[in-house]
Design a protein around this motif. Structure first.
Motif, short mmCIF file in Angstrom:
data_model
loop_
_atom_site.label_atom_id
_atom_site.label_comp_id
_atom_site.label_asym_id
_atom_site.label_seq_id
_atom_site.Cartn_x
_atom_site.Cartn_y
_atom_site.Cartn_z
N ARG A 8 0.85 -1.18 0.00
CA ARG A 8 0.00 0.00 0.00
C ARG A 8 0.89 1.23 0.00
NH1 ARG A 8 -3.03 -3.29 -1.08
NH2 ARG A 8 -4.93 -3.96 -0.06
N ASP A 9 0.37 2.32 -0.55
CA ASP A 9 1.07 3.58 -0.39
C ASP A 9 0.04 4.70 -0.29
OD1 ASP A 9 0.82 3.32 -3.43
OD2 ASP A 9 1.57 5.37 -3.23
N VAL A 10 0.49 5.78 0.34
CA VAL A 10 -0.40 6.91 0.61
C VAL A 10 0.44 8.18 0.61
CG1 VAL A 10 -0.17 6.68 3.12
CG2 VAL A 10 -2.23 7.71 2.17
N LEU A 11 -0.18 9.27 0.18
CA LEU A 11 0.47 10.57 0.24
C LEU A 11 -0.02 11.28 1.49
CD1 LEU A 11 2.42 12.44 -1.28
CD2 LEU A 11 0.40 13.49 -2.35
N ILE A 12 0.91 11.71 2.33
CA ILE A 12 0.58 12.36 3.59
C ILE A 12 1.04 13.82 3.52
CG2 ILE A 12 0.98 12.35 6.09
CD1 ILE A 12 1.56 9.32 5.81
N VAL A 16 8.70 14.65 5.52
CA VAL A 16 9.23 13.33 5.84
C VAL A 16 9.58 13.21 7.32
CG1 VAL A 16 11.18 11.77 5.46
CG2 VAL A 16 10.02 12.79 3.50
N GLU A 17 10.26 14.20 7.88
CA GLU A 17 10.65 14.11 9.30
C GLU A 17 9.44 13.99 10.21
OE1 GLU A 17 13.36 13.75 11.14
OE2 GLU A 17 14.82 13.82 9.52
N ARG A 18 8.36 14.67 9.88
CA ARG A 18 7.14 14.59 10.70
C ARG A 18 6.51 13.20 10.58
NH1 ARG A 18 4.51 15.00 15.05
NH2 ARG A 18 2.30 15.40 14.85
N VAL A 19 6.44 12.67 9.39
CA VAL A 19 5.86 11.33 9.20
C VAL A 19 6.73 10.30 9.91
CG1 VAL A 19 5.18 9.58 7.52
CG2 VAL A 19 4.68 12.00 7.08
N TRP A 20 8.04 10.47 9.86
CA TRP A 20 8.95 9.58 10.60
C TRP A 20 8.58 9.55 12.08
CZ3 TRP A 20 12.43 5.89 9.64
CH2 TRP A 20 13.26 5.49 10.69
N THR A 101 8.63 2.82 3.83
CA THR A 101 9.58 3.62 3.08
C THR A 101 8.95 5.00 2.89
OG1 THR A 101 10.35 1.64 1.92
CG2 THR A 101 10.95 3.77 0.97
N LEU A 102 9.71 6.04 3.22
CA LEU A 102 9.23 7.42 3.15
C LEU A 102 10.03 8.17 2.09
CD1 LEU A 102 9.31 6.37 6.28
CD2 LEU A 102 8.53 8.66 6.75
N ALA A 103 9.33 8.93 1.24
CA ALA A 103 9.99 9.74 0.22
C ALA A 103 9.27 11.08 0.12
CB ALA A 103 9.95 9.03 -1.13
N ALA A 104 10.06 12.15 0.03
CA ALA A 104 9.49 13.48 -0.10
C ALA A 104 8.85 13.66 -1.47
CB ALA A 104 10.57 14.53 0.12
N GLU A 105 7.68 14.30 -1.48
CA GLU A 105 7.01 14.73 -2.71
C GLU A 105 6.55 16.15 -2.45
OE1 GLU A 105 3.97 12.42 -4.60
OE2 GLU A 105 5.13 10.58 -4.47
N THR A 109 4.74 13.68 1.96
CA THR A 109 5.52 12.44 2.05
C THR A 109 4.75 11.30 1.41
OG1 THR A 109 6.51 13.15 4.13
CG2 THR A 109 6.61 10.79 3.62
N ARG A 110 5.41 10.59 0.52
CA ARG A 110 4.86 9.35 -0.03
C ARG A 110 5.31 8.23 0.90
NH1 ARG A 110 0.88 8.18 -3.16
NH2 ARG A 110 1.51 9.97 -4.40
N LEU A 111 4.35 7.59 1.54
CA LEU A 111 4.64 6.49 2.44
C LEU A 111 4.23 5.19 1.77
CD1 LEU A 111 5.46 5.41 5.26
CD2 LEU A 111 3.05 5.66 5.91
N SER A 112 5.19 4.28 1.63
CA SER A 112 4.91 2.95 1.10
C SER A 112 5.02 1.95 2.24
CB SER A 112 5.91 2.58 0.00
OG SER A 112 5.79 3.48 -1.08
N VAL A 113 4.08 1.02 2.29
CA VAL A 113 4.06 -0.02 3.31
C VAL A 113 4.02 -1.37 2.61
CG1 VAL A 113 2.87 -0.98 5.30
CG2 VAL A 113 2.74 1.47 4.84
#
Length: 157
Positions: A8-12, A16-20, A101-105, A109-113
């Motif tokens: 799954r993935d979602v845009l938050i 990135v640091e906040r999602v971490w 996995t977190l990546a800046a957009e 943040t694009r979060l993949s699980v």
């Protein structure tokens, strides 16, 4: 044969640091993932405890900490659960691997699980398929809770 993974993935709408923080700090995880708290020893080999008022507790073990882009743990959410029952520690046959996995957009943040290892769970095919189906239904709900939590909770720093 049972499928082995959920992806799954979602845009938050948070950096990135906040999602971490929301993924790795117990005060946050215990609100969006579990509804009754969490404990996290954030180091490889560290223990995790997730708590749900309805489902009981689940134990995990931190596998990877690569701040702020990758976090992984094994967890054993499939054993006997309920009041007075000690949750099982993750071990071969009772646990799966969850990788974030977190990546800046832009400023988001694009979060993949990815949760994998269902095919190696102990139990008959119907039981294992039930675990896979339950978590397949669960991840979109949990990720929706994370998105909402990120939107409504001030940064801890």
């Amino acid at each position: 044969m049972t499928a082995d993974r959920i992806e799954r993935d979602v845009l938050i709408d948070a950096p990135v640091e906040r999602v971490w923080e929301l993924l790795t700090e117990a005060e946050h995880v215990g609100r969006w993932f579990g509804d009754a708290g969490a404990e996290i020893d954030l180091r490889p080999g560290g223990e995790i405890l997730f708590r749900w008022s309805e489902h009981g507790d689940a134990r995990g073990r931190v596998e990877v900490v690569e701040r702020p882009h990758r976090f992984a743990y094994t967890w054993a959410p499939f054993g006997p659960r309920g009041a007075g029952i000690e949750p099982e520690a993750p071990a071969p046959g009772n646990s799966t691997l969850v990788e974030f996995t977190l990546a800046a957009e832009g400023g988001s943040t694009r979060l993949s699980v990815v949760e994998s290892g269902f095919a190696a769970l102990d139990g008959d095919a119907e039981t294992v398929a039930g675990h896979l189906a339950g978590n397949t239904r669960g991840w979109p709900l949990e990720l929706a809770d994370l998105v909402a939590y990120a939107a409504g909770t001030p940064a801890s720093r």
